[in-house]
Design an enzyme around this catalytic site. Structure first.
Site, short mmCIF file in Angstrom:
data_model
loop_
_atom_site.label_atom_id
_atom_site.label_comp_id
_atom_site.label_asym_id
_atom_site.label_seq_id
_atom_site.Cartn_x
_atom_site.Cartn_y
_atom_site.Cartn_z
N HIS A 73 0.83 -1.21 0.00
CA HIS A 73 0.00 0.00 0.00
C HIS A 73 0.86 1.25 0.00
O HIS A 73 0.43 2.31 -0.44
CB HIS A 73 -0.95 0.01 1.21
CG HIS A 73 -0.30 0.30 2.52
ND1 HIS A 73 0.48 -0.61 3.19
CD2 HIS A 73 -0.30 1.42 3.29
CE1 HIS A 73 0.93 -0.07 4.31
NE2 HIS A 73 0.48 1.17 4.40
N LYS A 78 9.51 -2.45 4.15
CA LYS A 78 10.58 -2.27 5.14
C LYS A 78 10.50 -3.37 6.18
O LYS A 78 9.41 -3.69 6.68
CB LYS A 78 10.41 -0.92 5.84
CG LYS A 78 11.59 -0.53 6.71
CD LYS A 78 12.70 0.06 5.88
CE LYS A 78 13.94 0.40 6.68
NZ LYS A 78 14.69 -0.80 7.08
N LYS A 114 9.75 -8.61 5.81
CA LYS A 114 10.65 -9.28 6.75
C LYS A 114 11.46 -10.30 5.98
O LYS A 114 10.99 -10.85 4.96
CB LYS A 114 9.87 -9.97 7.87
CG LYS A 114 10.67 -10.13 9.16
CD LYS A 114 10.82 -8.80 9.87
CE LYS A 114 11.58 -8.95 11.17
NZ LYS A 114 11.66 -7.65 11.89
N SER A 370 15.29 3.90 11.35
CA SER A 370 15.65 3.43 10.02
C SER A 370 15.05 4.34 8.94
O SER A 370 15.67 4.59 7.90
CB SER A 370 15.16 1.99 9.81
OG SER A 370 16.03 1.06 10.41
#
Length: 479
Positions: A73, A78, A114, A370
């Site tokens: 989306h 990440k 992940k 991050s």
């Protein structure tokens, strides 16, 4: 000598299924139709790979690895990469899903992802780990599962700056000339484009979130506690990067860290432990047990059940489960690890009136910083470089005018503090603090607006689902 005890898990336990159960529990409090909810919940892409790596002695080993992109989306996706012999597809899918919801809650514009490599890094030499990491990165590049605008990995369990350096070098060698190539991965050393403050970010974020909760008078009164951290008894499970920094910040804030738990034992001292001294003891002896002035507990899991105000599981999944949840004495549980409570434990603790602050946003400090690192890589300028000296000069000028008007001089220490202009780590800490405080209150607002929502996990899912739903709706992909 204390003994280690593995966490008891319910048979056929599925981490991803527990995430879906929590999602479904929260979905009924949202406005979205079933189809949109199914899209938000689904993993968009699962890449399971096996690749050969030549080891010393001309031996070839086949490595199993994964990369899951849960949601597109928002791009890039990440999420960290973990090295563990417990890695499996179910776990990686669950962690990717949690990353989607986590990023939404803390308003970081990423989809969740992940990665994992099914190895125990302790059983490999640095040379072997480098070979595995570089080959894994090459596989991701082949399938377009990595890139500053596509999918941006980060460190996780078993990985750190070293592994991220190998990923960056492999990526840039395969994609030469890509101007934003440094943004393909975060958690890098500062010398390679990393950001100051990244290492302690997750533990510091846990501290900021729980500190803010403890400052909410209404919630503390329900628990029979006074607002603030001073004197509160804290237990931390895990002395890795996250657990150590969380314990350190609580200790410095005036809380009592009464128990520290590691895989090989647990130590307890009602008067409080200094995490820095415990860490030094572990570095000197190889274990936290037999720390001077502390009591060794019979089993490391006994540490979870000691009397305390705040319990912070910062290591393994499923450490609090149906078999021990009713013995937990903490009034607040801060999930610094991913998935430390099973759904059954959640129900038991919620019924007892325990406030469980969920991993979905409490351990979002890592991805938040991050995000700052990724922005730094795209802008190609260090935070604070443009404004630090201007701010210092202006502060000194204002101070001089005030001193002249009042006829009073501040001492040298105060002068340095007032004159200080924000550098990179100051700005990172400030951004992280704002993010965690805002996220906590967003989740609390959801609970306050709907009295049928009784726990923070459900409220956090509602918050995340609504944000992802709005993003999908704005994309116009649903006719």
């Amino acid at each position: 000598m204390a003994t280690a005890t593995a966490p008891v898990q319910e048979a056929h336990y599925s981490f991803f299924k527990s995430v879906e159960e929590s999602f479904d529990k929260a979905a009924k409090f949202t406005k979205w139709e079933k189809g949109i909810l199914e899209q938000i919940k689904a993993c968009n892409a699962v890449y399971r790979m096996k690749f050969p790596v030549r080891m010393e002695g001309n031996r070839i080993e086949v490595i199993e690895a994964y990369r899951v992109q849960h949601s597109h989306h928002k791009l890039p996706c990440k999420g960290g990469i973990r090295f563990s012999d417990e890695v499996n597809q179910d776990e990686v899918m669950a962690l990717a899903a949690l990353m989607t919801y986590k990023c939404a809650i803390v308003n970081v514009p990423f989809g969740g992802a992940k990665g994992g490599i099914k190895i125990n890094p302790r059983h490999y030499t640095p040379f072997q780990l480098e070979s595995i990491t570089r080959r894994y990165t090459a596989e991701l590049v082949k399938k377009n599962f990595i890139g500053p605008g596509v999918d941006v990995p980060a460190p996780d369990y078993g990985t750190g700056e070293r592994e991220m350096s190998w990923i960056l070098d492999t990526y840039t060698s395969l994609r030469p000339g890509e101007i934003d190539g440094a943004g393909c991965v975060t958690g890098k050393p500062v010398a390679l484009g990393g950001v100051r403050g990244r290492k302690e970010a997750t533990g510091l974020g846990v501290f900021y979130g729980l500190r803010e909760l403890c400052n909410v008078k209404e919630d503390m009164e329900k628990l029979g506690l006074t607002p603030g951290l001073e004197g509160k008894k804290v237990i931390v499970q895990g002395m890795g990067n996250v657990g150590y920094h969380a314990a350190k910040y609580f200790h410095e804030a005036g809380a009592k860290v009464v128990c520290l738990i590691e895989w090989d034992g647990a130590i307890y001292n009602e008067q409080g432990l200094n995490p820095d001294e415990v860490l030094k003891h572990r570095n000197d002896t190889g274990s936290i047990v037999n720390f001077p002035g502390a009591q060794n507990l019979a089993k490391n899991t006994d540490g979870l059940e000691q009397d305390c105000d705040i319990l912070i599981p910062a290591a393994l999944e499923n450490v609090i489960h149906g078999g021990n949840a009713d013995r937990i004495k903490a009034k607040i549980i801060g999930e610094a690890a991913n998935g430390p409570l099973t759904p059954e434990a959640d129900e038991i603790l919620n019924a007892k009136g325990v406030i469980v602050v969920p991993d979905m946003f409490l351990n979002a400090g890592g991805v938040t910083v991050s995000y700052f690192e990724w922005l730094k890589n795209l802008s190609h300028v260090r935070y604070g470089r443009l404004g630090k000296r201007f701010d210092e000069n202006m502060n000194i000028h204002i101070l001089s005018v005030i001193e002249e008007m009042t006829g009073r001089k501040v001492n040298e220490q105060e002068r340095k503090f007032i004159a200080h202009g924000a550098d990179e780590v100051d700005l990172v800490y400030s951004g992280l603090e704002e993010t965690m405080i805002a996220a906590l209150h967003e989740v609390r607002d959801v609970m306050n607006q709907n009295k049928d929502i009784k726990d923070m996990r459900t409220a956090a899912y509602v918050c995340a689902i609504n944000k992802v739903g709005v993003a999908y709706e704005s994309l116009g992909i649903f006719p």
